[in-house]
Design an enzyme around this catalytic site. Sequence first.
Site, PDB file in Angstrom:
ATOM      1  N   ASP A  78     -31.137 -36.988  73.500  1.00 24.69           N
ATOM      2  CA  ASP A  78     -32.468 -37.573  73.312  1.00 24.69           C
ATOM      3  C   ASP A  78     -32.723 -37.723  71.820  1.00 24.69           C
ATOM      4  OD1 ASP A  78     -32.874 -37.198  76.052  1.00 24.69           O
ATOM      5  OD2 ASP A  78     -33.721 -35.190  75.727  1.00 24.69           O
ATOM      6  N   ASP A  84     -40.526 -32.373  67.003  1.00 21.85           N
ATOM      7  CA  ASP A  84     -39.556 -31.513  67.711  1.00 21.85           C
ATOM      8  C   ASP A  84     -38.841 -30.620  66.704  1.00 21.85           C
ATOM      9  OD1 ASP A  84     -39.717 -32.438  70.345  1.00 21.85           O
ATOM     10  OD2 ASP A  84     -38.256 -34.037  70.011  1.00 21.85           O
ATOM     11  N   GLU A 107     -33.725 -25.889  72.833  1.00 20.46           N
ATOM     12  CA  GLU A 107     -33.358 -27.246  73.250  1.00 20.46           C
ATOM     13  C   GLU A 107     -32.795 -28.036  72.066  1.00 20.46           C
ATOM     14  OE1 GLU A 107     -36.411 -29.999  74.683  1.00 20.46           O
ATOM     15  OE2 GLU A 107     -34.809 -31.046  75.754  1.00 20.46           O
ATOM     16  N   GLU A 108     -33.219 -27.684  70.882  1.00 22.58           N
ATOM     17  CA  GLU A 108     -32.858 -28.488  69.718  1.00 22.58           C
ATOM     18  C   GLU A 108     -31.536 -28.088  69.081  1.00 22.58           C
ATOM     19  OE1 GLU A 108     -34.571 -31.133  69.357  1.00 22.58           O
ATOM     20  OE2 GLU A 108     -36.049 -30.470  70.830  1.00 22.58           O
ATOM     21  N   ASP A 126     -38.105 -24.022  74.419  1.00 22.49           N
ATOM     22  CA  ASP A 126     -38.252 -25.457  74.172  1.00 22.49           C
ATOM     23  C   ASP A 126     -39.428 -25.564  73.214  1.00 22.49           C
ATOM     24  OD1 ASP A 126     -38.602 -28.138  74.081  1.00 22.49           O
ATOM     25  OD2 ASP A 126     -38.663 -28.468  76.244  1.00 22.49           O
ATOM     26  N   LEU A 128     -40.924 -27.893  71.537  1.00 20.50           N
ATOM     27  CA  LEU A 128     -41.946 -28.921  71.786  1.00 20.50           C
ATOM     28  C   LEU A 128     -41.520 -29.754  72.986  1.00 20.50           C
ATOM     29  CD1 LEU A 128     -44.586 -29.196  70.389  1.00 20.50           C
ATOM     30  CD2 LEU A 128     -43.695 -31.126  69.113  1.00 20.50           C
ATOM     31  N   ASP A 129     -42.144 -29.452  74.108  1.00 18.80           N
ATOM     32  CA  ASP A 129     -41.786 -30.114  75.359  1.00 18.80           C
ATOM     33  C   ASP A 129     -42.684 -31.333  75.582  1.00 18.80           C
ATOM     34  OD1 ASP A 129     -40.645 -30.063  78.174  1.00 18.80           O
ATOM     35  OD2 ASP A 129     -42.792 -30.005  78.530  1.00 18.80           O
ATOM     36  N   GLU A 285     -36.855 -24.249  80.177  1.00 18.00           N
ATOM     37  CA  GLU A 285     -37.999 -24.934  80.785  1.00 18.00           C
ATOM     38  C   GLU A 285     -38.349 -24.269  82.125  1.00 18.00           C
ATOM     39  OE1 GLU A 285     -37.977 -29.433  79.080  1.00 18.00           O
ATOM     40  OE2 GLU A 285     -36.476 -29.066  80.621  1.00 18.00           O
TER      41      GLU A 285
HETATM   42  P1  FDP Z   1     -39.571 -35.267  77.684  1.00 21.78           P
HETATM   43  O1  FDP Z   1     -38.330 -35.908  78.191  1.00 21.78           O
HETATM   44  O2  FDP Z   1     -40.620 -36.242  77.231  1.00 21.78           O
HETATM   45  O3  FDP Z   1     -39.324 -34.169  76.665  1.00 21.78           O
HETATM   46  O4  FDP Z   1     -38.587 -31.691  79.242  1.00 21.78           O
HETATM   47  C1  FDP Z   1     -38.410 -32.951  79.517  1.00 21.78           C
HETATM   48  C2  FDP Z   1     -39.630 -33.746  79.913  1.00 21.78           C
HETATM   49  O5  FDP Z   1     -40.242 -34.485  78.911  1.00 21.78           O
HETATM   50  C3  FDP Z   1     -40.758 -32.940  80.589  1.00 21.78           C
HETATM   51  O6  FDP Z   1     -41.694 -32.399  79.711  1.00 21.78           O
HETATM   52  C4  FDP Z   1     -41.392 -33.955  81.478  1.00 21.78           C
HETATM   53  O7  FDP Z   1     -42.068 -33.408  82.582  1.00 21.78           O
HETATM   54  C5  FDP Z   1     -40.212 -34.802  81.884  1.00 21.78           C
HETATM   55  O8  FDP Z   1     -39.186 -34.608  80.915  1.00 21.78           O
HETATM   56  C6  FDP Z   1     -40.530 -36.256  81.904  1.00 21.78           C
HETATM   57  O9  FDP Z   1     -39.427 -36.946  82.340  1.00 21.78           O
HETATM   58  P2  FDP Z   1     -39.573 -38.439  82.891  1.00 21.78           P
HETATM   59  O10 FDP Z   1     -39.911 -39.278  81.683  1.00 21.78           O
HETATM   60  O11 FDP Z   1     -38.256 -38.762  83.448  1.00 21.78           O
HETATM   61  O12 FDP Z   1     -40.660 -38.437  83.902  1.00 21.78           O
END
Ligand code: FDP
Length: 335
Positions: A78, A84, A107-108, A126, A128-129, A285
Amino acid sequence: MNKAQLPSIESSRIAHSIGTALDRFIKNNQDQFAFASGELSQLLRDIALASKVVNREVNKAGLIDLMGAMGTQNTAGDDQQKLDVLANIRFTRALAKGGEVCALVSEEAESYVDLNNEGKYVIAIDPLDGSSNIDVNVSIGTIFSVYRRKSSAGTPIQEIDILQAGSDQVAAGYVLYGSSTMLVYTTGHGVNGFTYEPTLGEYFLSHPNMRMPDDGKIFSVNEGPSNSFSQPVKDYLQFCKDSHYTARYIGSLVADFHRNMLKGGIYIYPATAKDPAGKLRLMYECNALAFIAEQAGGVASDGVQRILEIKPDRLHQRTPFYVGSKNMVEKALSF
Ligand code: FDP
C-alpha cells in the site's frame, strides 16, 4: 468553623466533576494485573502520550503539509501516507523511550523492530489504521496489542516472543481520532473508554465498563467485491437486507468497530478474489479488536474459529474477520 464536606465538593453544581483521568485509572487498577503491573502501566501511558501527539498532528494535517502520500510503500504494497509514517515514528519513539518493550511489530515495517532487550513486553501496532480516509478528513485510528515476552529479559528475542496467539494478549486497545478522540482498552478485566479533553491534554473516563449489545441492526461490510464473496456470506448479507438492517461502512476499521461496539452491529471483512485470505491483519488489527470484543460480550471469528485461537505463522498474516454483537456474529456463522 465548619469543615468543607467532600460529598458537597463532589456534587458541586458550579464546578462539575470531570471524572477520572486515564493516569489515575491505570494506577488505581494496576493491581488487577498479575505480573509487574507498574511496567504495563508505564507502557499504556507511553501509548496514550504518543496518541496525543498523533492526535495533534492528525488535527492540523491539512495545514502543515501532512496530507498525501510519502512516495513509499508498506509491507502490503500500500502507498504509505505521510501520517502513517509519522504515527509509526511517534509510537515507536514513545515505546523506545519508555523502555518496557523489547520488540515492536508494526504494519509499517517489514520485520519486527528491536527496542529495549531488557523490556518484558512485545507490542503489535497499526499506528494509523484507515489510511485511505486520511486525506478526506474521515475518522482514522490506532490499534495495539500487548504481549509478555516468553523468553527471559536480556536474552535474544525469539520467534515464540513475537508470534503469539491473540489469547496471549495481556492488554489491547485502540484510539479513535474522530469527532472526539477516544482511547479504549482492556487488560482482560472488562473494557473502558476514555475521551480526550484537548484543553487539559488528558484522557478522562467517559465509557466505564463498556458492553457490546448482544443484538443489533447494523451490518458493516464493503460490498464492492461481493461478487467474489462465498455463498454463505452472500446469503447472510441477503438476510440482513431482508431483515431491514442498516448498512454502515466508514472504511476505517476502528471507527466501524467502535460504532458497532456502542450501538450493536457486525463488521465483516471476508475472503475476496483479490484477498483470498481476507484483507485485515491478524497481529495488529484483528487480535486487539477480538480481545476487546470478547471482553465487552461480543464475538470475533475468522468464519471457522475464534480469532484469538489462531496461532500466527508470520508477522503480516491476514485473516477473514467477523466481529461484533454476539447474536449477530453467531447468526452470520450459522450460514
Ligand atoms: P485502509 O486500507 O484504508 O488502511 O486496515 C485496512 C483498512 O483500511 C481498514 O481500516 C478498513 O476497514 C479496510 O481496510 C477498508 O478496506 P476496503 O477499502 O477494501 O473496504
